[in-house]
Design a protein around this motif. Sequence first.
Motif: not given
Length: 794
Positions: A166, A239, A241-242, A244, A257, A327, A384, A630
């Motif tokens: 992150n 981050n 999660l992905s 972007v 993404i 997200n 992810t 997640h």
Amino acid sequence: MPVSSSNVIPERTILTGLGLTSFAALLLELALTRLFSVVLFYHFAFLAISIALLGLGAGGVFAYLLKNRLAQFPTRTLAARLCMLNTVLVLAVLEIVLHVPVALTVTGKNFLHLTVLYLTAALPFFLTGLLFSVVFARETWRVSRLYGADLCGGALACLAVVPLLNWVGGPNTVLTASVAMAAAAAIWTASSAARKTAAGLLAAFVLLIAANHSNRLIDVVYAKGIFRDPDWLEFARWNALSRVEVDRQDQAKVIVIDADASTFIMNCDLTHWHDSDWEGDLMSAPPALANVLRPRGEFAIIGPGGGVDVLRAVANGSPSVTGIEINPIIANTIMRGRYADYAQHLYERPEVHIHVTDGRSYLRSTPQQFDVVQMTLVDTWASTAAGAFALSENNLYTVQAFREYFQHLKPDGMIAITRWEFRQPREALRVVAVAMEALHSLGVANPARNFIVASQGPLDEDGIPVVVLAKKTAFTADEESAVQAHFEKYDDLAPLYLPSEATKRGVDPNPFARLIASNDPYRFAQDYAYNVAPVTDNAPFFFFTLKAGQILGQQGLRNGIDWKVNLGVLVLIVVLIISLAAVLVFLILPLALQTGRQSPLPLLYFVAVGLGYILVEIAFIQRFVLFLGHPTYALTVVIFLLMLSSGAGSLVSRRWLPRTKMAWMPLALVITALIANVFFLPHILVAWVGLKFEYRLLLSGLLLVPLGVVMGMPFPTGLRALAAGPVLDVPSGATVADNAVEWAWAMNAAASVLGSVLAMVIAIQFGLNVTLACGVAAYLLALLLLPALHTRQA
């Protein structure tokens, strides 16, 4: 004690050094899963786990075969040099991963690229495995504490990976592993000159991370085999999660993404909705049927992305639109931050309520009822950090998920699910199958009049959007007439199934009509060309629609936009072949040449323990995806809790199990606990998934920590039994036991390499309960092999 007191490494030094080295290795492993999900496709993301385990095992083999030569180097000197070499090697691996194009095609060149990537990325783990196996073999008298430090360091890496991703992004998280390696080198070395060199490397990599804070110096160059043109790029952020980014496409701006899935940012002034092209463009799309039937309804939109469904709902008069976006970069940084003006502050309107969380978790926790629950093209293609271990969107498309959607509808509400569809239907068709099974579970005996299915034009091989509308009650004649009128207004839209077709007789060539008329989705799927049977939380692989013959024959892999998803099954097979070949070449073959040195039975014990641990770990990761919201959270929390508690179990194992013959006790406890989990864990997680996140974390700890403690005991206990053997004197002045500790380490890692792939193959084919049951079988085998260890000790 197997070493002279003059060569004893201080306890603090060896435990801290091992902990930091383990921290760096696991941080690299987890960061690579995130990186592979971007530069490759998500099917390859789990390669990082196989790569790490292969490298660790190969290091153990090398340490065993060259035991006498390596013994010439003092432990601290060898460990410090390996860590310093690894510091630089991690940077080299990062550059190779970012610059080697690997497309999702089955060609010899691509297979070669993937193999090179696989083996190159294994090198840092090879050095780590070499270090660990040497230290474990030379320090067997305190192996429980060493194994505990190893697991605790790895657990801290799990805790650190999410904030690091992150804060600094994917490439910089990889470089942080280099910083940790340099710090470990400084701790290991006893030389002031070497300590200064390690400190210099550490400072250099900290400066490199600072220089690359914007991710412009070191970032994605090739993704999915395609060069990423920086001229398109306006914004990019990582981050947990992905990754972007926002790209320019002519006058439009599109959110991309993981360099694949995309969603356009809406740029519509709602005061001129009827005077612009926006109304025609958005209302001519299949998802608009939900707005036609419920123009002023309350909407819950899962995965709103750039806001197309939100805009359509607000423009048609919805007084309340709840967007559930997982997200925060999309929801906050882009839509309510940097691009808020461009998006006409759509997400800040009073009737729009955006929640940053997982869709199912939010619905479980809210008492609100909606007129429409909507999902439009929420794909797995933006997977992810958990990679193929846990496909987040799949949990949105299970029978249990649809049942929850129906339960959060008002009495006359509907779900509106849009998927890609093809000349030979499979995705939207499977949505119908899942919805039908969910309606059956809610007491709807024959839902023939509960569906409306429409497409944007005729079905073709490339794939077009198809919406499935489903209600708990039958659609009325007036609702069907309203839909027909909308079809007449927009020629692009075409019906695939209407409620009035339920009264028709005869064989309909339309698969949607045939499926609904059959009222038995499982029997229909048996005779259909693709696997469109309903999926459940036990095997939530909605997007894998190929049957065995199609996988082996590659039929259907290249037809339609879903070839990326279905090819994932073939990729699993390819990676299994690569893993098997690598294990044979780098682990089994070198050891097989050492005939007569060791009986294989004691080593099979470590194979069984390694296989059991990885099967259980992966099954739990997938199980906890829905519970924690997640895949990244599931990966982090499950591995962290299991490793930390296993480390604690290892530390106390020598006290609790003073004699290695008592090793049957933790194995028996593991087997008993896992059998209980097979039957009860799914029900526990489903019952408590609506809790606040912090309470779900607490419950995760209560479920996993006791199991992890006993799972951490069999391996060090087995090593202590195996360590009994004669002592060799070496020129360095140290003494080394003539045992097979390195070999046991390698076999344990080899089992984990293959088990990490086999776990997903088993889960896809048979479900998570069977995967967990296979873990039980592996631990049972270890229990049966215990007498071989006792014989060795005697």
